[in-house]
Design a protein around this motif. Structure first.
Motif, short mmCIF file in Angstrom:
data_model
loop_
_atom_site.label_atom_id
_atom_site.label_comp_id
_atom_site.label_asym_id
_atom_site.label_seq_id
_atom_site.Cartn_x
_atom_site.Cartn_y
_atom_site.Cartn_z
N THR A 25 16.89 -11.65 -27.36
CA THR A 25 16.19 -11.01 -28.86
C THR A 25 14.74 -10.85 -28.61
O THR A 25 14.09 -11.80 -28.18
N LEU A 26 14.28 -9.80 -29.05
CA LEU A 26 12.81 -9.35 -29.10
C LEU A 26 12.25 -9.41 -30.52
O LEU A 26 13.14 -8.54 -31.42
N ALA A 27 11.18 -10.10 -31.00
CA ALA A 27 10.89 -10.14 -32.18
C ALA A 27 9.25 -9.90 -32.53
O ALA A 27 8.64 -10.37 -31.58
N GLY A 44 -6.18 -13.00 -39.50
CA GLY A 44 -6.09 -11.90 -39.98
C GLY A 44 -5.37 -10.89 -39.09
O GLY A 44 -5.77 -10.77 -37.97
N ASN A 45 -4.73 -9.86 -39.59
CA ASN A 45 -3.91 -8.87 -38.80
C ASN A 45 -3.14 -9.43 -37.61
O ASN A 45 -3.38 -8.85 -36.53
N ARG A 46 -2.83 -10.62 -37.76
CA ARG A 46 -2.10 -11.21 -36.32
C ARG A 46 -0.98 -10.70 -35.97
O ARG A 46 -0.14 -10.58 -37.05
N LEU A 47 -0.76 -10.59 -34.95
CA LEU A 47 0.53 -9.99 -34.09
C LEU A 47 1.07 -10.99 -33.23
O LEU A 47 0.38 -11.46 -32.32
N SER A 48 2.05 -11.50 -33.19
CA SER A 48 2.69 -12.14 -32.35
C SER A 48 4.12 -11.76 -31.81
O SER A 48 4.91 -11.17 -32.52
N LEU A 49 4.28 -11.81 -30.29
CA LEU A 49 5.54 -11.26 -29.99
C LEU A 49 6.33 -12.43 -29.47
O LEU A 49 5.85 -13.37 -28.87
N ASN A 50 7.55 -12.57 -29.76
CA ASN A 50 8.51 -13.67 -29.25
C ASN A 50 9.86 -13.07 -28.36
O ASN A 50 10.41 -11.88 -29.15
N LEU A 51 10.15 -13.81 -27.39
CA LEU A 51 11.16 -13.36 -26.34
C LEU A 51 12.20 -14.36 -26.52
O LEU A 51 11.59 -15.54 -25.84
#
Length: 673
Positions: free
Chosen positions: A601-603, A638-645
């Motif tokens: 899963t990629l989120a 602020g404007n935080r982007l996080s990637l989960n694998l």
């Protein structure tokens, strides 16, 4: 607000009725939420289980009121003055366990939003995830989460293997942070001994936070149809010292504060559960914990102030629980015992040696059942003895905790529930130490070894309506704290101010809330929301503060094939306690996950989109001698982007249901900061 509450309850009466089935406590139509006397039991839908890759992911999809879940940061917090505890099979769950949770084995979730005599003080919510025990096969996996817009992340690997009646497990997590985005401003007004007012403006010019740590867990369990034994070894250690540095501007004069520290904490948990004849069971749990901590602290506002701390904590905790399912009621009785020794050495401009001995013995008993077909109850009573000794000061407290919960089925789909509880609040160890720590040029934090526990009375009344597609609940809640621990400012003749705590008159508050969850399109689209009005009353020795606030949140979730989309927003938590009136920053999140395969899963998580410097916290301090307006921001959020694998590979896994388990872990160092 009245229109909002009326519309929410009216929505319930307009929902179509479905075919009924009979459950243990309430008649609903395949509803995934069952209202019991002391908790809500939530059965996740097939879509929620299939689209969840960890415990955090699953709990986010349940839309629990007053609970904020940040999947990217692996954080679960309560939007209240106390806390939330997450358990797996009734034992306290670690971050590693929630990340490695086998979601396919989840049977149900128990949401206890008014914990009774079984659970300790200081909790507003307990979330208990009930899972089945694996009997064969193995699972390995990893959960990698990294922030794309700042330097922070968490890398977790885990594995479990079953053979015969045994299971071996291991997990490892690496956490890192390098933050430069925090900032704050503070406007303070001090009433000086000569009657004049001194204005001090403080604001940060730069703040840096750095940490690098790892945790591990080794576990072994042996189980059969009527018993289970578990042993868990946990460890946490800083790879590098946790570093915090703040460059300040105080009335156009440069200042700074610095803190560097290390901590290591191993613990061993031994647990045993045995089912006895005639619907009886016996559970025992013993946990030993050691905490070693060192820190270096320095600030130069008003002159250089430097001190070091060396801390050691040894604790032993044990619990035994007996349960007998009589007819027509169930009896649960237990005994908890704890012993802790804390040795904290302060050197430098603060010199002290705190050797604190604390112990507690707590017994509780609880009856649950039904008096009539429509009325169910849970009645419990707890009695504890708590002992504290530090140098020449010693205290011995005897505390009581009675609790009663009644749940009555009014009509089809309608239920009323009432809880009343008397309990005592005990201060943290650090607050009852006799150490004083200088905070800035004008303020010093001082412990008070004479603090006493205070009595707390709560009343909780709810009216709920539940169908397969709609749940609507109206709640009224009151909490009264007699002689609570409240901040007290003591001015000195030389123009300094001592900040301590003392038992003062009362803190009371009540709220009225409407919580609603609506399945717009079955198995595809769901909307949840709640709104509440709070009223706070704070009665100090020489002041009265009142405050009214609104708190609310909303979720929207969509399940579109391999895609899962979610939107969440809340306005923070507005509260008042003593002199402090606070507002936790509002939160809004967007997330999208895609199942590349059943095991992968990629989120992507977006927090505070379209906001460069979101507010983290606002606080007003309204004492006679000190008045402050404080606000903090964090551009890293602020404007935080996080990637989960997330990747999991299972082979040959089979499951069976098990009885509940327990776990306890000590984390309190007793160091005043």
């Amino acid at each position: 607000m009245k229109r909002f509450l009326f519309c929410m309850m009216l929505m319930a009466t307009m929902t179509a009725q479905a075919q009924e089935v009979t459950l243990d406590e309430v008649v609903v139509s395949s509803a995934r939420t069952v209202q019991l006397a002391d908790r809500q039991v939530i059965y996740p839908t097939r879509q929620q289980l299939e689209h969840s890759h960890s415990g955090y992911s699953l709990l986010q999809k349940l839309s629990l009121p007053h609970i904020r879940i940040d999947e990217a940061s692996h954080a679960i917090t309560a939007l209240s003055s106390k806390g939330v505890e997450v358990r797996i099979n009734d034992r306290k769950a670690s971050t590693n366990e929630l990340l490695s949770l086998d979601v396919k084995a989840v049977e149900r979730i128990e949401f206890i939003d008014n914990p009774g005599v079984r659970y300790g003080d200081g909790l507003d919510y307990v979330i208990n995830i009930i899972v089945r025990q694996a009997t064969s096969g193995y699972v390995i996996g990893t959960d990698l989460t990294n922030t794309l817009t700042s330097v922070s992340g968490s890398e977790n690997v885990f594995g479990k293997v079953n053979f015969g009646l045994s299971e071996l497990g291991a997990s490892y997590t690496l956490n890192y942070l390098n933050s430069r985005g925090e900032s704050f401003t503070e406007q303070a007004h001090y009433l000086m001994p000569d009657g004049t007012t001194l204005d001090v403006n403080r604001h940060s010019e730069s703040i840096r936070q750095r940490s690098l740590s790892h945790t591990f867990q080794l576990s072994y369990s042996l189980s059969d149809t009527n018993y289970i034994f578990q042993a868990r070894l946990n460890g946490q250690r800083n790879i590098r010292p946790t570093h915090s540095f703040t460059q300040l501007n105080v009335d156009n004069i440069s200042a700074f504060s610095r803190s560097d520290g290390r901590q290591k904490s191993p613990s061993l948990d031994l647990y045993f559960h045995h089912d006895l004849p005639h619907q009886q069971s016996l559970t025992a749990n013993v946990v030993g914990t050691y905490i070693s901590s060192q820190s270096h602290n320095e600030n130069n506002e008003g002159g250089q102030y430097l001190y070091h701390t060396h801390g050691r904590t040894y604790s032993l905790w044990a619990e035994a629980l007996y349960e007998n399912q009589f007819r027509p009621f169930t009896l649960s009785s237990g005994l908890q015992w704890a012993q802790r020794y804390t040795s904290n050495l302060y050197e430098g401009d603060t010199q002290a040696h705190n050797g604190m001995h604390t112990s507690s013995l707590y017994g509780f008993s609880q009856l649950s059942g039904r008096l009539w077909q429509r009325l169910s109850y849970v009645a419990g009573f707890g009695l504890s003895r708590r002992y504290y000794r530090q140098a020449a000061a010693s205290h011995d407290f005897l505390l009581m905790r009675p609790k009663l919960s009644l749940s009555y089925s009014l009509a089809r789909h309608w239920r009323m529930k009432y809880d009343v509880e008397l309990s005592q609040h005990v201060s943290q160890i650090a607050l009852i130490s006799d150490v004083s720590i200088k905070q800035n040029a004008l303020e010093t934090l001082v412990g008070n070894s004479d603090l006493r526990p205070n009595r707390v009375v709560t009343h909780d009344l709810r009216l709920s309506y539940t169908t397969p597609r709609l749940m609507a609940e109206l709640q009224g809640y009151y909490s009264g704290h007699a002689h609570p621990n409240m901040v007290k400012i003591i001015p000195t003749a030389d123009g300094h101010f001592l900040r301590t705590q003392s038992n003062q008159k009362a803190i009371n508050f009540f709220f009225l809330e409407s919580y609603n969850r609506w399945t717009i399109v079955p198995e595809r689209l769901e909307l949840s929301c709640y709104g509440s009005v709070y009223r706070f009353f704070n009665l100090g020795d020489d002041y009265t503060h009142t405050y009214t606030s609104f708190n609310g949140a909303a979720w929207l979730q969509a399940y579109l094939g391999k895609w899962t989309l979610m939107v969440y927003a809340d306005n923070g938590y507005h509260w008042m306690e003593g002199h402090n009136r606070g507002h936790e920053g509002a939160d809004w999140q967007l997330s999208a996950s895609y199942s590349l395969s059943p095991d992968l899963t990629l989120a992507l998580y977006a927090r505070h989109p379209f906001s460069a410097h979101p507010t983290e916290h606002q606080d007003q301090f309204m004492d006679r001698y000190i008045q402050k307006d404080m606000i903090s921001f964090d551009r890293d959020q602020g404007n935080r982007l996080s990637l989960n694998l997330t990747w999991k590979f299972c082979h040959g896994r089979h499951y069976r249901s098990i009885q509940r388990t327990m776990e306890h872990h000590d984390s309190e160092t007793g160091i005043l900061k």
